[in-house]
Design a protein around this motif. Structure first.
Motif, PDB file in Angstrom:
ATOM      1  N   ASP A 585       0.953  -1.302   0.114  1.00  0.00           N
ATOM      2  CA  ASP A 585       0.087   0.133   0.305  1.00  0.00           C
ATOM      3  C   ASP A 585       0.843   0.972   0.121  1.00  0.00           C
ATOM      4  N   ARG A 587      -0.347   4.445  -0.897  1.00  0.00           N
ATOM      5  CA  ARG A 587      -0.849   5.643  -0.895  1.00  0.00           C
ATOM      6  C   ARG A 587      -0.457   6.915  -0.134  1.00  0.00           C
ATOM      7  N   ARG A 620      -2.251   9.409  -4.879  1.00  0.00           N
ATOM      8  CA  ARG A 620      -3.757   9.491  -4.342  1.00  0.00           C
ATOM      9  C   ARG A 620      -4.301   8.069  -4.123  1.00  0.00           C
ATOM     10  N   ASP A 621      -4.088   7.238  -5.066  1.00  0.00           N
ATOM     11  CA  ASP A 621      -4.591   6.006  -5.220  1.00  0.00           C
ATOM     12  C   ASP A 621      -3.828   5.046  -6.139  1.00  0.00           C
ATOM     13  N   ASP A 623      -3.818   1.089  -8.432  1.00  0.00           N
ATOM     14  CA  ASP A 623      -4.493  -0.079  -8.909  1.00  0.00           C
ATOM     15  C   ASP A 623      -3.680  -1.190  -9.468  1.00  0.00           C
ATOM     16  N   PRO A 625      -5.101  -2.327  -5.682  1.00  0.00           N
ATOM     17  CA  PRO A 625      -4.993  -1.505  -4.324  1.00  0.00           C
ATOM     18  C   PRO A 625      -4.053  -2.422  -3.319  1.00  0.00           C
TER      19      PRO A 625
END
Length: 641
Positions: A585, A587, A620-621, A623, A625
C-alpha cells in the motif's frame, strides 16, 4: 628380377593389390594382408618365394591349379579371387579369413575331446567333399591350412598348390634333392613312394590330423623328415587310445581306416569318410563305450570281391593212384623152364580196356565229387533289395540260409526298414546253411532343428553342430525382449526335420532399438507430451513457478537430446506462471518512493496524473489496491496529485 618378399610391404602389386602386413610365412610362400584397390576390399595375397615364377612349367601348373580352385564355391573353402605374375612375383589372391589356424588351436588346447575333434574334422571333410566331387585333390591337408573364423566357421585353404609345386620338384619326393612336397607329418605313403595321388591321399592326411587333435601328438616322429616319411610307409598309425585313455574303440577304428598304408583299404574319398565320421559321432552322442559292429565295419579290410567256392576235394584217382596195381586180381604167373610163348594180341587189347575202364570210372567219380563239392554245396544269394527285414528273413530261411543285420545306414531313396544291399551280393554263390549279411535302410537322414531362442550365438552354433546342421551368417536385429548378442530365433522353426548340413541362419539381437530424443523445451505441455508418448517414452511432469515462462509451457527436459530406449522416462518441468505476491500500500507516499517500493517487490509501475493536479507528486490512489495479491512482474498503476 623377382623382388624379395621383405620388400613387398607397401608395394602396389600388379597395379591393384596394396600389400600390407605379413600374416604368415611358409616354405614356399608368404601370406600378406592386402587391399584390393579396384573393389575396395581387404584380401589375403599369397606370394610365392623369389625364383618360383622363373620356371615356366611351374607357372603354367600354378595358373591351371588356381583356376581349378577358383571354381570351388563352398562355405568351408577359402575362396580364390585372382592370380597373377607381376614381373616374376607369382601371387594368389584369396578370401581373408580373420581368426586363427587349427595349428594355433592345437598349440593352445590339444588334446581336444573326441566330440570336438570330430566336429572340426566334419567341417574339413565338407570342404574336401566338394573338392573331390569336382575332381580336385588338395594334397597338403594340415592344421596350418585349416582356418578358424571367430564366429566358429572353418575354412580349408590352398587347394591345388601342392600339385603345382610338385610339378616342378618332380613329385612328392624329389629323387635328386630329397625334398618332400607337402608337410611330411601328414604325407600319405603313396606320395613318398611317388605312386601318384588321388582323393584317398587327402583321406590319409585327415586321419593323421584327427590323430593329432585327439592326442596332441603327430602320428610319426623322427630326427629328419626322411625318417618320418619312412615311418609313414612302413609303420601303421598307432591307435589314439594308446596315448589317451577313454577313447572308444570305434574312434581307433576310424583313424585306422583313414590312415591305412594301403590306400585300397582306406575310405574311398572325403564323402565316404564324412559318412563314417557321422556314424562315429552318432555312437558318441549315444554314449556308447563300444560298438563292435561299427568297429568291424570301420576297420580296414582288403576288398572281398566275389565269393568263390572252395577248391574241390581230391578225386578218387588222386587218392587211389599210389595203391592201385593193374592185374593184381589174377593169379601170379608160374615159372616154366620152357621159353614163354609170344603174348597174343588180344591180351594187349584187354590190358588197354582195363586202363580205359579205370580212367572212365575215375572221371565219373571226379565229376560226381566236383559237382558235389563245387556246385551241390552252393546256392545262389537271393535278391533282397527293397524287402523288409521280415520278408527277407523268410526268403533266406526258405532256402536253408541265415540272415544277419550287419549294418544300418541312411538312404534318400530306400525306405526305412528295407534292405539296401547284401553280402554276398545278389546272384553270388553262397554255401548251404551260410549267412547273408544285410544292410537295412534307416530311411532319410534327418535331424530336428534345435530350439535356439535365448541362447548365446556360440551356444546356438554348438547346438546346431550337435544336431549335424550348419550355422549360417548371423542376421542382426533389434529386440526389446532379448539381450544383445543372444539369439532371437533361427531361420527354420524348431523341431522341423531337415537334411544334415542344412544351413540355419541365426537372428541375433542387437538389444533395444535406440530412439532419438527431441527437445520439447518452450513448447506447450500438451504438445510435448503427445510427441514424446508417440515416440514410445514415458512422461514424468513436474510443475513450478517461473517468472519468465508462461503458464503451461515446458521450462526444462531431461534428457533433452541424444537417444534413449522405448519405455524410458523423460522428465518435463512445466511452468505454473510467475508467483503471486501481496501488493504494498503506497498511497499518500511520494511517487518516487512509491515506485521504488513496488519495484522492489517485483512489480512494474505506471504513473497517471489527475486532471486537476497541484504538482505535489503524492500518490492519491493505486490499482490494484494495497493488500491484494498479484503476479510478480505485473503492472501497478499510481494516480498522483
Amino acid at each position: 628380377m623377382s623382388a624379395s618378399n621383405e620388400s613387398l610391404q607397401g608395394r602396389l602389386l600388379d597395379g591393384r593389390y596394396l600389400i600390407g602386413d605379413l600374416i604368415a610365412r611358409g616354405g614356399m610362400a608368404s601370406v600378406y594382408r592386402a587391399t584390393d584397390t579396384r573393389l575396395d576390399r581387404v584380401v589375403a595375397v599369397k606370394v610365392m618365394h623369389p625364383g618360383m615364377g622363373d620356371d615356366a612349367a611351374f607357372t603354367e601348373r600354378f595358373v591351371r591349379e588356381a583356376r581349378s580352385a577358383a571354381k570351388l564355391n563352398h562355405p568351408n573353402v577359402v575362396a580364390v579371387f585372382d592370380q597373377g605374375d607381376d614381373n616374376g612375383t607369382l601371387y594368389l589372391v584369396m578370401e581373408l579369413v580373420e581368426g586363427r589356424t587349427l595349428r594355433d588351436l592345437l598349440r593352445e588346447e590339444a588334446p581336444l575331446s573326441p566330440r570336438r575333434a570330430l566336429a572340426v574334422l566334419e567341417q574339413m571333410l565338407l570342404a574336401l567333399s566338394a573338392a573331390h566331387e569336382a575332381h580336385i585333390v588338395h594334397r597338403d591337408v594340415k592344421p596350418e591350412n585349416v582356418l578358424l573364423a571367430p564366429d566358429g566357421r572353418l575354412k580349408v585353404a590352398d587347394f591345388g598348390l601342392a600339385r603345382a609345386v610338385s610339378s616342378v620338384t618332380g613329385g612328392a619326393a624329389n629323387p635328386t634333392t630329397g625334398v618332400l612336397i607337402g608337410t611330411v607329418s601328414y604325407l600319405a605313403p603313396e606320395l613318398v613312394l611317388k605312386q601318384g595321388s588321388d582323393a584317398r591321399t587327402d583321406v590319409y592326411a585327415c586321419g593323421a590330423v584327427l590323430y593329432e587333435m585327439l592326442t596332441g601328438f603327430k602320428p610319426h616322429s623322427g630326427d629328419t623328415p626322411i625318417q618320418v616319411a619312412y615311418r609313414h610307409v612302413h609303420e601303421d598309425v598307432p591307435p589314439p587310445s594308446a596315448r589317451i585313455q577313454g577313447i572308444p574303440p570305434y574312434i581307433d577304428a576310424l583313424v585306422a581306416r583313414a590312415t591305412a598304408r594301403d590306400r585300397d583299404r582306406r575310405s574311398a574319398d572325403a564323402r565316404v569318410l564324412l559318412r563314417q565320421v557321422r556314424q562315429v559321432r552318432h555312437a558318441l552322442d549315444r554314449g556308447l563305450p563300444n560298438d563292435p559292429e561299427l568297429v568291424a565295419d570301420l576297420l580296414p579290410t582288403v576288398d572281398r570281391g566275389t565269393a568263390q567256392p572252395p577248391a574241390p576235394a581230391p578225386t578218387v584217382a588222386q587218392q587211389a593212384e599210389p595203391t592201385l596195381v593193374v592185374g593184381s586180381q589174377g593169379p601170379p604167373p608160374t615159372a616154366s623152364p620152357q621159353p614163354p610163348a609170344p603174348e597174343p594180341a588180344p591180351r594187349k587189347r584187354r590190358r588197354g580196356l582195363i586202363w580205359l575202364l579205370i580212367i572212365v570210372i575215375l572221371a565219373v567219380l571226379a565229376a560226381i565229387g566236383g559237382f558235389y563239392f563245387g556246385v551241390m554245396r552252393y546256392s545262389t544269394t537271393p535278391d533282397l533289395t527293397g524287402e523288409t527285414e521280415k520278408t527277407a528273413r523268410q526268403i533266406v530261411e526258405s532256402r536253408g540260409l541265415d540272415l544277419t543285420v550287419a549294418h544300418e545306414k541312411y538312404s534318400e531313396t530306400v525306405p526305412e526298414g528295407t534292405v539296401m544291399d547284401t553280402e554276398p551280393e545278389a546272384g553270388d554263390n553262397i554255401i548251404d546253411g551260410g549267412t547273408v549279411d544285410v544292410t537295412l535302410s534307416m530311411g532319410k537322414e534327418r535331424y530336428a532343428v534345435p530350439k535356439l531362442a535365448g541362447k548365446s550365438e556360440d551356444a546356438a552354433r554348438d547346438a546346431l553342430a550337435e544336431a549335424h546342421l550348419t550355422a549360417g551368417e548371423p542376421i542382426p536385429q533389434y529386440s526389446a525382449r532379448v539381450d544383445s548378442g543372444d539369439v532371437i530365433r533361427g531361420s527354420i522353426k524348431p523341431g522341423k526335420l531337415v537334411k544334415p548340413d542344412t544351413t540355419v541362419d541365426l537372428i541375433v539381437s542387437k538389444g533395444r532399438r535406440p530412439i532419438d530424443v527431441a527437445s520439447q523445451v518452450g513448447k506447450p505441455v500438451a504438445e510435448a507430451r503427445a510427441a514424446l508418448t508417440q515416440a514410445g517414452f514415458r512422461i514424468d511432469i513436474e510443475r513450478t513457478r517461473d517468472r519468465d515462462v508462461p503458464r503451461g509451457y515446458v521450462i526444462t527436459q531431461s534428457p533433452n537430446n541424444g537417444s534413449a530406449y522405448r519405455g524410458d522416462t523423460i522428465r518435463l518441468v512445466v511452468s505454473r506462471g510467475p508467483a503471486r505476491v501481496e501488493v504494498p500500500d503506497v498511497r499518500f507516499m511520494r511517487v518516487d518512493d512509491a515506485t521504488d517500493e513496488l519495484e522492489s517487490h517485483g512489480f512494474k509501475v505506471e504513473v497517471e496524473e489527475d486532471d486537476i493536479s497541484v504538482g505535489a507528486g503524492i500518490v492519491r490512489d493505486q490499482d490494484p489496491p494495497g493488500g491484494e495479491r498479484a503476479r510478480r512482474g505485473s503492472t501497478v498503476t499510481l494516480y498522483v496529485v
